[in-house]
Design a protein around this motif. Structure first.
Motif, PDB file in Angstrom:
ATOM      1  N   MET A 112      -0.698  57.310   7.772  1.00  0.00           N
ATOM      2  CA  MET A 112      -1.715  58.355   7.924  1.00  0.00           C
ATOM      3  C   MET A 112      -1.583  59.424   6.845  1.00  0.00           C
ATOM      4  O   MET A 112      -2.558  60.115   6.523  1.00  0.00           O
ATOM      5  CB  MET A 112      -1.555  59.029   9.290  1.00  0.00           C
ATOM      6  CG  MET A 112      -1.593  58.066  10.462  1.00  0.00           C
ATOM      7  SD  MET A 112      -3.221  57.344  10.714  1.00  0.00           S
ATOM      8  CE  MET A 112      -4.116  58.785  11.296  1.00  0.00           C
ATOM      9  N   GLU A 160       0.045  51.735   9.739  1.00  0.00           N
ATOM     10  CA  GLU A 160      -1.013  52.398   8.977  1.00  0.00           C
ATOM     11  C   GLU A 160      -0.515  53.794   8.600  1.00  0.00           C
ATOM     12  O   GLU A 160      -0.353  54.661   9.460  1.00  0.00           O
ATOM     13  CB  GLU A 160      -2.300  52.508   9.798  1.00  0.00           C
ATOM     14  CG  GLU A 160      -3.437  53.136   9.006  1.00  0.00           C
ATOM     15  CD  GLU A 160      -4.708  53.229   9.817  1.00  0.00           C
ATOM     16  OE1 GLU A 160      -5.686  53.815   9.308  1.00  0.00           O
ATOM     17  OE2 GLU A 160      -4.727  52.734  10.959  1.00  0.00           O
ATOM     18  N   GLN A 172      -2.273  62.783  11.512  1.00  0.00           N
ATOM     19  CA  GLN A 172      -3.197  63.065  10.411  1.00  0.00           C
ATOM     20  C   GLN A 172      -3.011  64.524   9.996  1.00  0.00           C
ATOM     21  O   GLN A 172      -3.114  65.431  10.820  1.00  0.00           O
ATOM     22  CB  GLN A 172      -4.644  62.841  10.874  1.00  0.00           C
ATOM     23  CG  GLN A 172      -5.665  62.920   9.755  1.00  0.00           C
ATOM     24  CD  GLN A 172      -5.652  61.689   8.865  1.00  0.00           C
ATOM     25  OE1 GLN A 172      -5.521  60.573   9.365  1.00  0.00           O
ATOM     26  NE2 GLN A 172      -5.787  61.879   7.574  1.00  0.00           N
TER      27      GLN A 172
END
Length: 392
Positions: A389, A387, A320
Motif C-alpha cells: 500500500m 499488495e 494507505q
C-alpha cells in the motif's frame, strides 16, 4: 659457501639478536601506553560514520538492483562492510594509538551501518513468503529462503576473512620495508666490537617468516592500556572539540537536506535516522560482556531492529498513507533499522566464540528473527494478500 646463503645466515642471526635484545628491554622497561576512552567524543564520531555507512549501503543496493541480477543486491553491501571490519580488527591497536574514537567510528559507525541484520531477515522471510509473487511452488520458496540465508552468511564470512588477509598482507609489506631500512642503516650485530647499547626503541616485536625462510622483525603496536573517562569532559583536546563540531554539523546538514530538498528525500531521511540506530547499537554493546553464553547487546540490537522493521513492513502493506509518511517509513527502515542491526559485528562474534556457543548464538539470532517476521507480518499478508500500500 654460497655468498647468498652466507648473507642470509648473517641477516637471520642479526634479526634473532635484535629480537632478543628488544624483548629483554621490554621486560626491564615495560611501555606505559595509555589510551583514554572518551565516550562523549565517540558519540559524535559515530554520527558521520553512520551517515557514510547508510549511503554506501543504499548506493550498493541501487547499483546492483537490475533485471536479471544473479544475486540479491544487499549481499554486496554485507561483503563490503565485513571486509572493512576484517581490516579494522587487524589494525585495531594501530587505530587506538592513532586516535581511539576512529576505531569505534569505523567498526561501529561505518561497518555496522553498511551491513544490516534486519534487512537480511526480511529478505529470508520475503523469499519464503514469495513477496515478489513469482510463479513457482512452495518448495521453491523454501529453497529461495535457504539461499538467502546461506549466501549472505557465506559472503559475510568471506568478506571478513578477506579483509583480515588483506590487512596481514599490508602488515608484512610494511614490516619487510622497515626491516630492510634497518639493515641498511646499521652494521651487522654479530661482528665483534659492535655490541651497541639498546638504541631506546620500544617496539613490540614478533618474528615473521620472510622469503628464503629468513626470520625478520615483525613490528606490531603494543596492546594499549585503556582508561575509560566515560562521558566526562576530562582530557578533552582541541581536536576532540573539532570532532564534536563535525558530528553536529554533519547531522544538522542531513536534517536540513531532508526538510528542504525534495530530491532523494527517502535517502536523506535515512541519513537522519542512521545515527540514532548506530548510537543505540553502540550503547547496547555495553551489555555484550554481561552474559557468559553470547553477546547480549548485539543480540538485543539485532532482534529489536528486526521487530521495528517487521512493524514498518506491516504498516506498508496494511495502511494507505501519504507520500511523506511512506518516505519516513522508508527512511526508518534503511536508516534506523539498517544501522541499529549489523552483520559485521555478528560475524566477528561468530568467529571468536567457541564453536558450540557460536552455533547456538547464530541459530538463536536467525530463528528468533524469522519468528518475529512470521508473527508480525505473516498473518496479514497470508490473509489479505500481498499488495504494497505504501511504495516509494
Amino acid at each position: 659457501m654460497d655468498p647468498r646463503a652466507e648473507q642470509a645466515e648473517r641477516e637471520a642471526a642479526d634479526a634473532a639478536v635484535e629480537i632478543v635484545r628488544r624483548d629483554s628491554a621490554l621486560l626491564r622497561h615495560p611501555p606505559d601506553l595509555t589510551v583514554y576512552e572518551k565516550k562523549l567524543i565517540i558519540t559524535f564520531m559515530i554520527i558521520p560514520f553512520a551517515i557514510a555507512g547508510v549511503l554506501i549501503r543504499v548506493a550498493l543496493q541501487r547499483l546492483q538492483t537490475y533485471a536479471g541480477a544473479p544475486v540479491f543486491a544487499l549481499v554486496y553491501a554485507q561483503w563490503v562492510g565485513c571486509f572493512i571490519m576484517g581490516m579494522a580488527t587487524v589494525y585495531k591497536n594501530d587505530l587506538f594509538f592513532l586516535y581511539h574514537p576512529v576505531h569505534v567510528g569505523v567498526a561501529t559507525g561505518l561497518c555496522g551501518s553498511i551491513t544490516t541484520f534486519s534487512s537480511w531477515q526480511w529478505g529470508i522471510f520475503g523469499a519464503f513468503a514469495n513477496i515478489a509473487g513469482d510463479a513457482h511452488p512452495m518448495g521453491k520458496n523454501v529453497l529461495a529462503a535457504i539461499s538467502e540465508l546461506l549466501v549472505t552468511l557465506a559472503m559475510s564470512l568471506n568478506g571478513y576473512r578477506t579483509g583480515r588477509h588483506a590487512a596481514f598482507a599490508l602488515q608484512r609489506l610494511r614490516n619487510k620495508h622497515r626491516a630492510y631500512r634497518r639493515s641498511r642503516q646499521r652494521p651487522p650485530l654479530h661482528k665483534s666490537g659492535e655490541n651497541e647499547e639498546n638504541d631506546g626503541e620500544n617496539e613490540n616485536s614478533t618474528p615473521v617468516t620472510a622469503e628464503h625462510g629468513i626470520d625478520i622483525q615483525y613490528d606490531a603496536p603494543p596492546v594499549p592500556k585503556m582508561v575509560s573517562l566515560g562521558f566526562s569532559l576530562k582530557q578533552i583536546t582541541l581536536f576532540d572539540q573539532a570532532i564534536v563540531l563535525f558530528g553536529i554539523v554533519s547531522w544538522v546538514a542531513v536534517v536540513i537536506a531532508a526538510a528542504v530538498s525534495p530530491y532523494q528525500r527517502d535517502l536523506s531521511l535515512a541519513c537522519v535516522f542512521a545515527p540514532v540506530g548506530a548510537l543505540l547499537r553502540w550503547r547496547l554493546s555495553f551489555y555484550n560482556g554481561s552474559a557468559f553464553y553470547f553477546p547480549a547487546g548485539t543480540l538485543a540490537a539485532n532482534l529489536f531492529g528486526t521487530l521495528i522493521l517487521a512493524i514498518i513492513y506491516l504498516l506498508r502493506y496494511s495502511v494507505q498513507m501519504s507520500t511523506l509518511s511512506c518516505l519516513v517509513l522508508t527512511g526508518l527502515a534503511d536508516g534506523f533499522c539498517g544501522c541499529l542491526t549489523t552483520i559485521s559485528t555478528f560475524v566477528v562474534e561468530l568467529t571468536i566464540l567457541p564453536h558450540r556457543q557460536a552455533y547456538a548464538y547464530g541459530t538463536l539470532s536467525v530463528v528468533v528473527g524469522q519468528a518475529i517476521m512470521f508473527l508480525v507480518v505473516g498473518p496479514f499478508i497470508w490473509t489479505h494478500g500481498i499488495e504494497l500500500m505504501c511504495a516509494v
